[in-house]
Design a protein around this motif. Structure first.
Motif, PDB file in Angstrom:
ATOM      1  N   SER A  22      -3.712  -0.403  10.213  1.00 46.03           N
ATOM      2  CA  SER A  22      -4.749   0.572  10.522  1.00 46.03           C
ATOM      3  C   SER A  22      -4.163   1.980  10.564  1.00 46.03           C
ATOM      4  O   SER A  22      -4.862   2.938  10.224  1.00 46.03           O
ATOM      5  CB  SER A  22      -5.448   0.216  11.820  1.00 46.03           C
ATOM      6  OG  SER A  22      -4.760   0.706  12.895  1.00 46.03           O
ATOM      7  N   THR A  23      -2.877   2.118  10.926  1.00 46.67           N
ATOM      8  CA  THR A  23      -2.271   3.446  10.838  1.00 46.67           C
ATOM      9  C   THR A  23      -2.207   3.919   9.396  1.00 46.67           C
ATOM     10  O   THR A  23      -2.466   5.091   9.102  1.00 46.67           O
ATOM     11  CB  THR A  23      -0.856   3.428  11.427  1.00 46.67           C
ATOM     12  OG1 THR A  23      -0.908   2.813  12.694  1.00 46.67           O
ATOM     13  CG2 THR A  23      -0.310   4.814  11.579  1.00 46.67           C
ATOM     14  N   ALA A  24      -1.868   3.009   8.476  1.00 48.10           N
ATOM     15  CA  ALA A  24      -1.810   3.389   7.065  1.00 48.10           C
ATOM     16  C   ALA A  24      -3.185   3.841   6.583  1.00 48.10           C
ATOM     17  O   ALA A  24      -3.308   4.870   5.903  1.00 48.10           O
ATOM     18  CB  ALA A  24      -1.307   2.218   6.235  1.00 48.10           C
ATOM     19  N   LEU A  25      -4.233   3.119   6.972  1.00 46.57           N
ATOM     20  CA  LEU A  25      -5.583   3.519   6.558  1.00 46.57           C
ATOM     21  C   LEU A  25      -5.933   4.889   7.125  1.00 46.57           C
ATOM     22  O   LEU A  25      -6.512   5.734   6.441  1.00 46.57           O
ATOM     23  CB  LEU A  25      -6.602   2.494   7.044  1.00 46.57           C
ATOM     24  CG  LEU A  25      -6.779   1.246   6.211  1.00 46.57           C
ATOM     25  CD1 LEU A  25      -7.802   0.354   6.851  1.00 46.57           C
ATOM     26  CD2 LEU A  25      -7.249   1.617   4.828  1.00 46.57           C
ATOM     27  N   PHE A  26      -5.559   5.105   8.402  1.00 45.75           N
ATOM     28  CA  PHE A  26      -5.879   6.376   9.045  1.00 45.75           C
ATOM     29  C   PHE A  26      -5.170   7.529   8.342  1.00 45.75           C
ATOM     30  O   PHE A  26      -5.767   8.581   8.094  1.00 45.75           O
ATOM     31  CB  PHE A  26      -5.467   6.302  10.518  1.00 45.75           C
ATOM     32  CG  PHE A  26      -6.003   7.398  11.369  1.00 45.75           C
ATOM     33  CD1 PHE A  26      -7.292   7.330  11.850  1.00 45.75           C
ATOM     34  CD2 PHE A  26      -5.233   8.490  11.675  1.00 45.75           C
ATOM     35  CE1 PHE A  26      -7.798   8.336  12.630  1.00 45.75           C
ATOM     36  CE2 PHE A  26      -5.735   9.506  12.455  1.00 45.75           C
ATOM     37  CZ  PHE A  26      -7.022   9.432  12.932  1.00 45.75           C
ATOM     38  N   VAL A  27      -3.892   7.308   7.980  1.00 44.62           N
ATOM     39  CA  VAL A  27      -3.131   8.379   7.323  1.00 44.62           C
ATOM     40  C   VAL A  27      -3.700   8.665   5.942  1.00 44.62           C
ATOM     41  O   VAL A  27      -3.781   9.822   5.517  1.00 44.62           O
ATOM     42  CB  VAL A  27      -1.645   7.996   7.281  1.00 44.62           C
ATOM     43  CG1 VAL A  27      -0.885   8.901   6.369  1.00 44.62           C
ATOM     44  CG2 VAL A  27      -1.062   8.082   8.666  1.00 44.62           C
ATOM     45  N   ILE A  28      -4.146   7.616   5.233  1.00 43.10           N
ATOM     46  CA  ILE A  28      -4.781   7.843   3.926  1.00 43.10           C
ATOM     47  C   ILE A  28      -6.029   8.697   4.100  1.00 43.10           C
ATOM     48  O   ILE A  28      -6.303   9.620   3.323  1.00 43.10           O
ATOM     49  CB  ILE A  28      -5.099   6.494   3.255  1.00 43.10           C
ATOM     50  CG1 ILE A  28      -3.814   5.801   2.848  1.00 43.10           C
ATOM     51  CG2 ILE A  28      -5.952   6.699   2.021  1.00 43.10           C
ATOM     52  CD1 ILE A  28      -4.017   4.374   2.443  1.00 43.10           C
ATOM     53  N   GLY A  29      -6.785   8.416   5.180  1.00 47.09           N
ATOM     54  CA  GLY A  29      -7.972   9.230   5.455  1.00 47.09           C
ATOM     55  C   GLY A  29      -7.609  10.677   5.719  1.00 47.09           C
ATOM     56  O   GLY A  29      -8.260  11.597   5.215  1.00 47.09           O
ATOM     57  N   ILE A  30      -6.547  10.899   6.507  1.00 44.80           N
ATOM     58  CA  ILE A  30      -6.126  12.278   6.811  1.00 44.80           C
ATOM     59  C   ILE A  30      -5.742  13.007   5.532  1.00 44.80           C
ATOM     60  O   ILE A  30      -6.155  14.142   5.290  1.00 44.80           O
ATOM     61  CB  ILE A  30      -4.937  12.272   7.796  1.00 44.80           C
ATOM     62  CG1 ILE A  30      -5.397  11.851   9.178  1.00 44.80           C
ATOM     63  CG2 ILE A  30      -4.303  13.650   7.885  1.00 44.80           C
ATOM     64  CD1 ILE A  30      -4.271  11.738  10.155  1.00 44.80           C
ATOM     65  N   ILE A  31      -4.957  12.309   4.673  1.00 43.45           N
ATOM     66  CA  ILE A  31      -4.524  12.956   3.425  1.00 43.45           C
ATOM     67  C   ILE A  31      -5.732  13.265   2.550  1.00 43.45           C
ATOM     68  O   ILE A  31      -5.808  14.321   1.912  1.00 43.45           O
ATOM     69  CB  ILE A  31      -3.493  12.060   2.710  1.00 43.45           C
ATOM     70  CG1 ILE A  31      -2.201  12.024   3.529  1.00 43.45           C
ATOM     71  CG2 ILE A  31      -3.189  12.583   1.321  1.00 43.45           C
ATOM     72  CD1 ILE A  31      -1.160  11.110   2.971  1.00 43.45           C
ATOM     73  N   GLY A  32      -6.720  12.358   2.550  1.00 49.12           N
ATOM     74  CA  GLY A  32      -7.930  12.617   1.780  1.00 49.12           C
ATOM     75  C   GLY A  32      -8.661  13.843   2.281  1.00 49.12           C
ATOM     76  O   GLY A  32      -9.114  14.674   1.486  1.00 49.12           O
ATOM     77  N   VAL A  33      -8.784  13.972   3.603  1.00 51.86           N
ATOM     78  CA  VAL A  33      -9.480  15.144   4.147  1.00 51.86           C
ATOM     79  C   VAL A  33      -8.734  16.421   3.774  1.00 51.86           C
ATOM     80  O   VAL A  33      -9.337  17.443   3.445  1.00 51.86           O
ATOM     81  CB  VAL A  33      -9.619  15.019   5.679  1.00 51.86           C
ATOM     82  CG1 VAL A  33     -10.071  16.319   6.288  1.00 51.86           C
ATOM     83  CG2 VAL A  33     -10.595  13.935   6.029  1.00 51.86           C
ATOM     84  N   LEU A  34      -7.393  16.366   3.783  1.00 54.51           N
ATOM     85  CA  LEU A  34      -6.637  17.592   3.545  1.00 54.51           C
ATOM     86  C   LEU A  34      -6.549  17.959   2.070  1.00 54.51           C
ATOM     87  O   LEU A  34      -6.412  19.134   1.740  1.00 54.51           O
ATOM     88  CB  LEU A  34      -5.222  17.459   4.121  1.00 54.51           C
ATOM     89  CG  LEU A  34      -5.137  17.404   5.641  1.00 54.51           C
ATOM     90  CD1 LEU A  34      -3.716  17.191   6.066  1.00 54.51           C
ATOM     91  CD2 LEU A  34      -5.663  18.671   6.247  1.00 54.51           C
ATOM     92  N   THR A  35      -6.579  16.966   1.152  1.00 56.14           N
ATOM     93  CA  THR A  35      -6.340  17.318  -0.245  1.00 56.14           C
ATOM     94  C   THR A  35      -7.616  17.525  -1.052  1.00 56.14           C
ATOM     95  O   THR A  35      -7.577  18.271  -2.027  1.00 56.14           O
ATOM     96  CB  THR A  35      -5.512  16.243  -0.967  1.00 56.14           C
ATOM     97  OG1 THR A  35      -6.071  14.985  -0.676  1.00 56.14           O
ATOM     98  CG2 THR A  35      -4.079  16.292  -0.551  1.00 56.14           C
TER      99      THR A  35
END
Lengths: 172, 112
Positions: B23-36
């Motif tokens: 779930s941390t990996a999914l959360f980080v993918i979400g963060i990167i998506g929001v930022l990029t």
């Protein structure tokens, strides 16, 4: 290898892969389709964790309602051929550094943490079923449940008000 | 010796830390998506991804500790996410109608 174990790893791999594809695919339509795949994989995880009710609700609410809303808006706005330009490399590198740092910090925190595990003698296999969830939801969390209906009413009024066309405003 | 109740195989085999990492990996993918990304709808989808990673973690903890409260919270998160998406997409449609774009770099007018 145990079939349950390999199924878990396969499902996790598919979840991460489709989540990455949501972020990197160029057209928003593909992002939505990969997001639906992610939600189905997560529902598979919920079934493996013996949370059948939430697996069904996840498919109905997320894959059924929210994703249809997304698809509808994307087709409404007709952005299919409008290939968005990605941000510059600086932003990408900065985002990768931020994400990687958060992941490494959390990962390092997990390595030092005792997360505990299941108690084999007090384990209840009926936890995720409708009956036990309903007992908790309608006994201990009745007020939040009723407030959620007020929230939905407000969201509905807000969405209708925002989407309404004012006099003199153009159509699409 | 008391016979332990039926425990799903996955809970016996997989440690809880695997779910934490997933779930941390999914959360980080979400963060990167929001930022990029610059498309407002894709940013919204990344936010949904982050919400779902939290749901997965809540369900994993609730199943391992056989406490239904965590799953009730997931239920409420889903309700709030549905309301949020309805209002957010209405705002995006309104922005598109007024500016003919949903590129968030275009929406800097609130900057002082």
């Amino acid at each position: 290898m145990n079939p349950t174990l390999s199924f878990f790893y396969f499902l996790s791999f598919l979840t991460i892969l489709s989540a990455i594809m949501v972020v990197v695919s160029r057209s928003p339509i593909h992002s939505v389709l990969y997001l639906i795949l992610t939600f189905f994989c997560l529902s598979g995880h919920y079934i493996l964790l013996n949370a059948q009710f939430l697996a069904a609700v996840n498919i109905i609410v997320y894959a059924g309602a929210i994703m249809v809303l997304f698809l509808f808006v994307i087709m409404f706005l007709n952005m299919k051929e409008e290939e968005e330009k990605f941000r510059g490399n600086v932003t990408k590198i900065a985002a990768a550094i931020v994400g990687g740092t958060i992941f490494i910090i959390l990962f390092g925190a997990y390595r030092k943490t005792q997360v505990g595990t299941y108690n084999p003698y007090e384990f209840k296999s009926q936890t995720g079923m409708v009956e036990s969830l309903g007992m908790v939801l309608f006994r201990d969390y009745l007020l939040p449940f009723e407030l959620a209906s007020v929230l939905f009413l407000i969201a509905m009024v807000g969405a209708v008000m925002l989407g309404k066309r004012e006099i003199g405003e153009r159509h699409f | 010796m008391i016979q332990p109740p039926a425990i799903p195989e996955i809970i016996q085999l997989i440690p809880l830390k695997s779910y934490l990492i997933l779930s941390t990996a999914l959360f980080v993918i979400g963060i990167i998506g929001v930022l990029t990304r610059r498309n407002a709808i894709v940013i919204f989808m990344s936010v949904e991804l982050m919400l779902n990673s939290v749901n997965l973690l809540l369900i994993a903890f609730s199943s391992y500790r056989s406490d239904p409260t965590g799953q009730v919270f997931v239920f409420f998160i889903m309700a709030v996410a549905a309301a949020e998406v309805a209002v957010g997409l209405a705002i995006i449609v309104m922005i598109y109608r007024n500016t003919r774009t949903i590129d968030i770099n275009f929406l800097k007018k609130l900057k002082g």
